[in-house]
Scaffold this motif. Structure first.
Motif, PDB file in Angstrom:
ATOM      1  N   TRP A   1       0.820  -1.216   0.000  1.00  0.00           N
ATOM      2  CA  TRP A   1       0.000   0.000   0.000  1.00  0.00           C
ATOM      3  C   TRP A   1       0.852   1.263   0.000  1.00  0.00           C
ATOM      4  O   TRP A   1       0.477   2.274  -0.603  1.00  0.00           O
ATOM      5  CB  TRP A   1      -0.898   0.002   1.229  1.00  0.00           C
TER       6      TRP A   1
ATOM      7  N   ASN B   1       0.030   9.453  -2.162  1.00  0.00           N
ATOM      8  CA  ASN B   1      -0.140  10.887  -2.374  1.00  0.00           C
ATOM      9  C   ASN B   1      -1.182  11.509  -1.441  1.00  0.00           C
ATOM     10  O   ASN B   1      -1.357  12.730  -1.442  1.00  0.00           O
ATOM     11  CB  ASN B   1      -0.540  11.150  -3.830  1.00  0.00           C
ATOM     12  N   ASP B   2      -1.882  10.675  -0.672  1.00  0.00           N
ATOM     13  CA  ASP B   2      -2.886  11.192   0.254  1.00  0.00           C
ATOM     14  C   ASP B   2      -2.245  11.291   1.647  1.00  0.00           C
ATOM     15  O   ASP B   2      -1.926  10.270   2.262  1.00  0.00           O
ATOM     16  CB  ASP B   2      -4.089  10.243   0.299  1.00  0.00           C
ATOM     17  N   PRO B   3      -2.034  12.521   2.172  1.00  0.00           N
ATOM     18  CA  PRO B   3      -1.350  12.669   3.469  1.00  0.00           C
ATOM     19  C   PRO B   3      -2.108  11.995   4.619  1.00  0.00           C
ATOM     20  O   PRO B   3      -1.504  11.400   5.510  1.00  0.00           O
ATOM     21  CB  PRO B   3      -1.279  14.185   3.669  1.00  0.00           C
ATOM     22  N   GLU B   4      -3.426  12.112   4.610  1.00  0.00           N
ATOM     23  CA  GLU B   4      -4.202  11.519   5.710  1.00  0.00           C
ATOM     24  C   GLU B   4      -4.058  10.002   5.726  1.00  0.00           C
ATOM     25  O   GLU B   4      -3.825   9.396   6.772  1.00  0.00           O
ATOM     26  CB  GLU B   4      -5.666  11.924   5.571  1.00  0.00           C
ATOM     27  N   ILE B   5      -4.171   9.389   4.556  1.00  0.00           N
ATOM     28  CA  ILE B   5      -4.010   7.935   4.480  1.00  0.00           C
ATOM     29  C   ILE B   5      -2.568   7.546   4.791  1.00  0.00           C
ATOM     30  O   ILE B   5      -2.307   6.514   5.433  1.00  0.00           O
ATOM     31  CB  ILE B   5      -4.431   7.423   3.082  1.00  0.00           C
ATOM     32  N   GLY B   6      -1.614   8.394   4.386  1.00  0.00           N
ATOM     33  CA  GLY B   6      -0.216   8.101   4.687  1.00  0.00           C
ATOM     34  C   GLY B   6       0.052   8.074   6.191  1.00  0.00           C
ATOM     35  O   GLY B   6       0.784   7.210   6.687  1.00  0.00           O
ATOM     36  N   ASP B   7      -0.560   9.037   6.907  1.00  0.00           N
ATOM     37  CA  ASP B   7      -0.390   9.038   8.376  1.00  0.00           C
ATOM     38  C   ASP B   7      -1.010   7.794   9.000  1.00  0.00           C
ATOM     39  O   ASP B   7      -0.452   7.194   9.932  1.00  0.00           O
ATOM     40  CB  ASP B   7      -1.036  10.290   8.963  1.00  0.00           C
TER      41      ASP B   7
ATOM     42  N   LEU C   1      -1.780   6.091  -5.504  1.00  0.00           N
ATOM     43  CA  LEU C   1      -3.048   6.651  -5.058  1.00  0.00           C
ATOM     44  C   LEU C   1      -3.076   6.854  -3.550  1.00  0.00           C
ATOM     45  O   LEU C   1      -3.599   7.862  -3.063  1.00  0.00           O
ATOM     46  CB  LEU C   1      -4.195   5.718  -5.492  1.00  0.00           C
ATOM     47  N   LEU C   2      -2.489   5.916  -2.794  1.00  0.00           N
ATOM     48  CA  LEU C   2      -2.468   6.017  -1.334  1.00  0.00           C
ATOM     49  C   LEU C   2      -1.301   6.860  -0.839  1.00  0.00           C
ATOM     50  O   LEU C   2      -1.415   7.572   0.159  1.00  0.00           O
ATOM     51  CB  LEU C   2      -2.395   4.617  -0.708  1.00  0.00           C
TER      52      LEU C   2
END
Length: 387
Positions: A189, A197-203, A194-195
């Motif tokens: 993941w 580049n998303d800061p919230e999902i990265g955190d 796609l995942l």
């Protein structure tokens, strides 16, 4: 008669020396001792009137002691021997000289009165000896029963620990595979654009990965503690460094509002502590933090070859029923089905190390748990000898 008393005196000296040794006293030894007593009493009675001597009833003392102390075959042997000695003394004895003095007395009642007085003295002597000896015997038997009960309790607790260890190691093995699968999925993941580049999902992925790493550490620790740990694989450190690292790690993981850590180690020593000891101390600190979220104290002192760790809190303290059965499984104030096993494991880990734990309530409130750990049980030399 004086020579017989001297022989008995030296026999008692030898007996006291024998009782001071650690070797258990067998029934055969006690039986031989009682045979000596019967023999010396028979000789004394033979020299002082035989069966007419009122002290003839002292034979019952040997019979009662044998019945309390010995197995039935030895007891019945004493009964037969004392009965045979009594019968033999009815016809074989030396006069004690009162028959000639009887002519100068005012009737036969004087001699009878003297006999009654002797019987009374014999009764008092036998009663005092029986109370003294039987009381000591009963006390020894109660102490022995208490030790046996304690040994049975320890055996049950050790069996319980073995079952818990088997279940824990089995669960750890079962969890290893799904944890490895989750680790691979999280890595995949993290590479997905796609995942990533998303800061919230990265955190969230980072938090999941951190939690997964901690789960792996717990599983590894369980598997490591399920068997014997060799000294080469232990972390060699010193007392001060071990305590400082422990306090720093616990503070960073639990983040208490206030953690008062104080150490008074006069002489530092090299040690190689088991990993389970660290988990044990964490358990005590976690309980203190749960009871007192605002303040937890840890004080470490060295008293000779003993490391004393004192954990304090400002909570409500221990209830009286918990203090009475501290460290017993499933005894806790948390009202959860699995609660109470942490302190149970703590007590048994310290017992394995030769240490002890003492819980109490503070004079100004709060709970105090004092752990005493022999430094020799954690020393590098001891670990090398075990490895």
């Amino acid at each position: 008669m004086g020579e017989v008393i001297v022989v008995l005196f030296f026999l008692n000296i030898v007996t006291l020396y024998r009782c001071s040794s650690d070797t258990p006293i067998a029934d055969t030894e006690l039986f031989v001792q009682l045979l000596f007593d019967v023999a010396t009493l028979t000789i004394q009675l033979y020299l002082s009137g035989g069966a007419t001597n009122p002290f003839i009833s002292l034979f019952l003392l040997q019979v009662i002691l044998s019945a309390v102390l010995l197995q039935p075959p030895f007891t019945w042997t004493i009964v037969v021997l004392t009965g045979g000695c009594f019968i033999w003394l009815t016809g074989h004895y030396r006069e004690i000289g009162l028959a000639h003095a009887h002519d100068h007395m005012r009737g036969s009642s004087k001699f009878f009165d003297l006999h009654i007085h002797g019987m009374f003295v014999c009764f008092v002597l036998a009663a005092v000896l029986l109370v003294f000896l039987v009381t000591r015997i009963n006390r020894n038997l109660r102490d022995q029963d208490a030790r046996l009960a304690q040994m049975r309790q320890h055996a049950v607790e050790q069996e319980h620990i073995v079952r818990m260890g088997l279940l824990a190691s089995g669960a750890a093995h079962e969890l290893s595979t799904p944890l490895a699968t989750l680790s691979v999925i999280l890595q995949d993941w993290e590479r997905m654009p796609l995942l990533a580049n998303d800061p919230e999902i990265g955190d969230e992925l980072h938090e999941m990965k951190t939690a997964l790493v901690r789960c792996k550490e717990i599983v590894s620790r369980v598997l490591l503690n399920a068997g014997e740990i060799r000294a080469e694989r232990m972390e060699r450190t010193t007392i001060v460094r071990f305590l400082d690292d422990l306090a720093r790690e616990w503070r960073s993981r639990r983040a208490p509002a206030h953690f008062a850590y104080c150490k008074r180690i006069g002489v530092d020593s090299a040690i190689a502590p088991d990993l389970i000891l660290k988990q044990t101390l964490f358990n005590i600190l976690d309980n203190a933090l749960e009871a007192s979220p605002d303040w937890v104290g840890l004080q470490a002192t060295r008293k000779g070859d003993i490391l004393v760790l004192t954990v304090r809190d400002k909570g409500p303290g221990f209830p009286s029923d918990i203090l009475d059965r501290f460290g017993k499984p499933y005894r806790s104030t948390k009202n959860r089905p699995e609660s109470g096993l942490g302190l149970f494991l703590v007590v048994n880990v310290l017992r394995k190390l030769g240490g002890s734990i003492e819980p109490r309530n503070g004079a100004r409130g709060g709970a105090i748990v004092e752990l005493k750990i022999p430094i020799g049980a954690m020393s590098v030399e001891n670990r090398n000898g075990v490895s």
